[in-house]
Design an enzyme around this catalytic site. Structure first.
Site, PDB file in Angstrom:
ATOM      1  N   LYS A  64    -120.860 -56.384 -27.575  1.00  0.00           N
ATOM      2  CA  LYS A  64    -120.090 -57.318 -26.741  1.00  0.00           C
ATOM      3  C   LYS A  64    -120.861 -58.621 -26.516  1.00  0.00           C
ATOM      4  O   LYS A  64    -120.303 -59.702 -26.616  1.00  0.00           O
ATOM      5  CB  LYS A  64    -119.755 -56.692 -25.373  1.00  0.00           C
ATOM      6  CG  LYS A  64    -118.933 -55.418 -25.463  1.00  0.00           C
ATOM      7  CD  LYS A  64    -118.477 -54.920 -24.092  1.00  0.00           C
ATOM      8  CE  LYS A  64    -119.589 -54.451 -23.172  1.00  0.00           C
ATOM      9  NZ  LYS A  64    -120.318 -53.240 -23.630  1.00  0.00           N
TER      10      LYS A  64
ATOM     11  N   ARG B 117    -114.849 -52.770 -15.688  1.00  0.00           N
ATOM     12  CA  ARG B 117    -115.357 -51.484 -16.170  1.00  0.00           C
ATOM     13  C   ARG B 117    -114.703 -50.317 -15.437  1.00  0.00           C
ATOM     14  O   ARG B 117    -115.066 -49.170 -15.695  1.00  0.00           O
ATOM     15  CB  ARG B 117    -116.866 -51.415 -15.953  1.00  0.00           C
ATOM     16  CG  ARG B 117    -117.671 -51.738 -17.223  1.00  0.00           C
ATOM     17  CD  ARG B 117    -119.127 -51.777 -16.807  1.00  0.00           C
ATOM     18  NE  ARG B 117    -120.058 -51.448 -17.834  1.00  0.00           N
ATOM     19  CZ  ARG B 117    -120.907 -52.336 -18.384  1.00  0.00           C
ATOM     20  NH1 ARG B 117    -120.845 -53.597 -18.078  1.00  0.00           N
ATOM     21  NH2 ARG B 117    -121.795 -51.935 -19.266  1.00  0.00           N
TER      22      ARG B 117
ATOM     23  N   ARG C 122    -132.487 -51.738 -29.644  1.00  0.00           N
ATOM     24  CA  ARG C 122    -132.541 -52.868 -28.703  1.00  0.00           C
ATOM     25  C   ARG C 122    -133.597 -52.621 -27.631  1.00  0.00           C
ATOM     26  O   ARG C 122    -134.279 -53.543 -27.200  1.00  0.00           O
ATOM     27  CB  ARG C 122    -131.160 -53.066 -28.050  1.00  0.00           C
ATOM     28  CG  ARG C 122    -131.087 -54.295 -27.159  1.00  0.00           C
ATOM     29  CD  ARG C 122    -129.692 -54.531 -26.640  1.00  0.00           C
ATOM     30  NE  ARG C 122    -129.326 -53.624 -25.562  1.00  0.00           N
ATOM     31  CZ  ARG C 122    -128.110 -53.574 -25.000  1.00  0.00           C
ATOM     32  NH1 ARG C 122    -127.155 -54.363 -25.436  1.00  0.00           N
ATOM     33  NH2 ARG C 122    -127.860 -52.744 -24.022  1.00  0.00           N
TER      34      ARG C 122
ATOM     35  N   ARG D 292    -135.330 -53.753 -21.393  1.00  0.00           N
ATOM     36  CA  ARG D 292    -134.411 -53.233 -20.373  1.00  0.00           C
ATOM     37  C   ARG D 292    -134.701 -51.766 -20.101  1.00  0.00           C
ATOM     38  O   ARG D 292    -134.676 -50.942 -21.008  1.00  0.00           O
ATOM     39  CB  ARG D 292    -132.956 -53.378 -20.861  1.00  0.00           C
ATOM     40  CG  ARG D 292    -132.407 -54.755 -20.680  1.00  0.00           C
ATOM     41  CD  ARG D 292    -131.004 -54.864 -21.217  1.00  0.00           C
ATOM     42  NE  ARG D 292    -130.055 -53.891 -20.672  1.00  0.00           N
ATOM     43  CZ  ARG D 292    -128.757 -53.955 -20.868  1.00  0.00           C
ATOM     44  NH1 ARG D 292    -128.237 -54.948 -21.568  1.00  0.00           N
ATOM     45  NH2 ARG D 292    -127.953 -53.043 -20.354  1.00  0.00           N
TER      46      ARG D 292
ATOM     47  N   ARG E  36    -124.932 -43.721 -19.187  1.00  0.00           N
ATOM     48  CA  ARG E  36    -124.090 -44.915 -19.383  1.00  0.00           C
ATOM     49  C   ARG E  36    -122.846 -44.583 -20.218  1.00  0.00           C
ATOM     50  O   ARG E  36    -121.755 -45.059 -19.934  1.00  0.00           O
ATOM     51  CB  ARG E  36    -124.907 -46.036 -20.026  1.00  0.00           C
ATOM     52  CG  ARG E  36    -125.909 -46.624 -19.032  1.00  0.00           C
ATOM     53  CD  ARG E  36    -127.004 -47.404 -19.710  1.00  0.00           C
ATOM     54  NE  ARG E  36    -126.527 -48.604 -20.356  1.00  0.00           N
ATOM     55  CZ  ARG E  36    -127.207 -49.252 -21.318  1.00  0.00           C
ATOM     56  NH1 ARG E  36    -128.374 -48.795 -21.733  1.00  0.00           N
ATOM     57  NH2 ARG E  36    -126.733 -50.342 -21.832  1.00  0.00           N
TER      58      ARG E  36
HETATM   59  P1  AMP Z   1    -124.513 -54.351 -19.479  1.00  0.00           P
HETATM   60  O1  AMP Z   1    -125.519 -55.450 -19.599  1.00  0.00           O
HETATM   61  O2  AMP Z   1    -123.093 -54.842 -19.567  1.00  0.00           O
HETATM   62  O3  AMP Z   1    -124.783 -53.211 -20.422  1.00  0.00           O
HETATM   63  O4  AMP Z   1    -124.652 -53.756 -18.007  1.00  0.00           O
HETATM   64  C1  AMP Z   1    -125.864 -53.158 -17.582  1.00  0.00           C
HETATM   65  C2  AMP Z   1    -125.608 -52.361 -16.304  1.00  0.00           C
HETATM   66  O5  AMP Z   1    -125.160 -53.250 -15.262  1.00  0.00           O
HETATM   67  C3  AMP Z   1    -124.536 -51.299 -16.396  1.00  0.00           C
HETATM   68  O6  AMP Z   1    -125.016 -50.081 -16.950  1.00  0.00           O
HETATM   69  C4  AMP Z   1    -124.160 -51.145 -14.929  1.00  0.00           C
HETATM   70  O7  AMP Z   1    -125.142 -50.431 -14.205  1.00  0.00           O
HETATM   71  C5  AMP Z   1    -124.215 -52.589 -14.441  1.00  0.00           C
HETATM   72  N1  AMP Z   1    -122.904 -53.259 -14.624  1.00  0.00           N
HETATM   73  C6  AMP Z   1    -122.602 -54.261 -15.496  1.00  0.00           C
HETATM   74  N2  AMP Z   1    -121.321 -54.610 -15.407  1.00  0.00           N
HETATM   75  C7  AMP Z   1    -120.779 -53.797 -14.465  1.00  0.00           C
HETATM   76  C8  AMP Z   1    -119.467 -53.629 -13.937  1.00  0.00           C
HETATM   77  N3  AMP Z   1    -118.434 -54.388 -14.374  1.00  0.00           N
HETATM   78  N4  AMP Z   1    -119.277 -52.698 -12.972  1.00  0.00           N
HETATM   79  C9  AMP Z   1    -120.303 -51.941 -12.524  1.00  0.00           C
HETATM   80  N5  AMP Z   1    -121.542 -52.015 -12.999  1.00  0.00           N
HETATM   81  C10 AMP Z   1    -121.797 -52.928 -13.962  1.00  0.00           C
END
Ligand code: AMP
Length: 212
Positions: free
Chosen positions: A33, A108, A147, A153, A165
């Site tokens: 994404k 999400r 990654r 991260r 996740r």
């Molecule tokens: P990402 O960078 O999109 O993979 O997001 C990393 C982490 O941030 C996720 O595993 C969640 O813990 C949190 N997070 C990101 N976007 C959301 C969302 N829309 N709702 C809830 N938690 C989120």
């Protein structure tokens, strides 16, 4: 599938003026994404809203929001809806001159999807299209572990967190596919292959939809 009006003014490669255009890029962790968002922003001159990036910036800045989000993110769990929805509204409201947004990692949950629709519809700028990247689970795990070696991260490092996740995605996020399918906005896109090939598929979905 889409009315012309929904896409009126979308900036295509031939330089038509943008009025407003909102896109959701959707998919499980590791689907690509973020990578594809960067290319879409560049092509259509949109504003990027990656909720994960905003949370990470807040964690780095040690803000109250960052402190709250960190424990959930480190465990691989979703941050509570009310916190995330409030953050997204503030982000959009602070960017009045944006031509439109690429929502990356948001919504999400169904509650987030409904809140986003409500918020954007009130502004008269609905979601125009949802692009859902589809990638085999083995490939997702491989990409995330790869990654993890360079991203630093915490949530990319351990297989247990990656598994949490995925579970969060399956239980809370995947139902949004049906939510957007019912709205006629969902486009499923094969997310395997080269970055450029996947991007070409996304662009062709956008351009097909804008021409229909
Ligand atoms: P990402 O960078 O999109 O993979 O997001 C990393 C982490 O941030 C996720 O595993 C969640 O813990 C949190 N997070 C990101 N976007 C959301 C969302 N829309 N709702 C809830 N938690 C989120």
């Amino acid at each position: 599938m889409f009315g012309r009006q929904a896409f009126a003014g979308l900036l295509l490669s031939d330089g038509i003026q943008v009025i407003m255009f909102n896109l959701v890029i959707f998919g499980p962790p590791g689907a690509g994404k973020g990578t594809q968002s960067e290319k879409l922003l560049d092509k259509y001159q949109l504003t990027h809203l990656s909720t994960g990036d905003v949370f990470r910036a807040n964690i780095k800045g040690e803000t109250e929001l960052g402190l709250l989000a960190k424990s959930f993110i480190d465990r691989g769990e979703l941050v509570p809806d009310e916190v995330t929805i409030g953050m997204v509204k503030d982000f959009v409201e602070d960017r009045v001159s944006a031509r439109g947004f690429v929502f990356d990692g948001f919504p999400r949950t169904i509650a987030q999807g409904e809140a986003l629709d409500h918020f954007l519809n009130e502004r008269g700028t609905p979601i125009n299209i949802v692009l859902a990247l589809e990638v085999d689970e083995d490939e997702l795990v491989r990409r995330l572990l790869e990654r993890g070696k360079i991203s630093g991260r915490a949530d990319d490092q351990s297989e247990a967190t990656i598994r949490t996740r995925f579970n969060e995605y399956l239980q809370k996020t995947e139902p949004l596919l049906e939510y957007y399918e019912k709205q006629g906005k969902l486009n499923r896109v094969h997310g395997m292959g080269s970055i450029d090939d996947i991007f070409a598929r996304l662009v062709s979905c956008i351009e097909d939809a804008s021409a229909s």
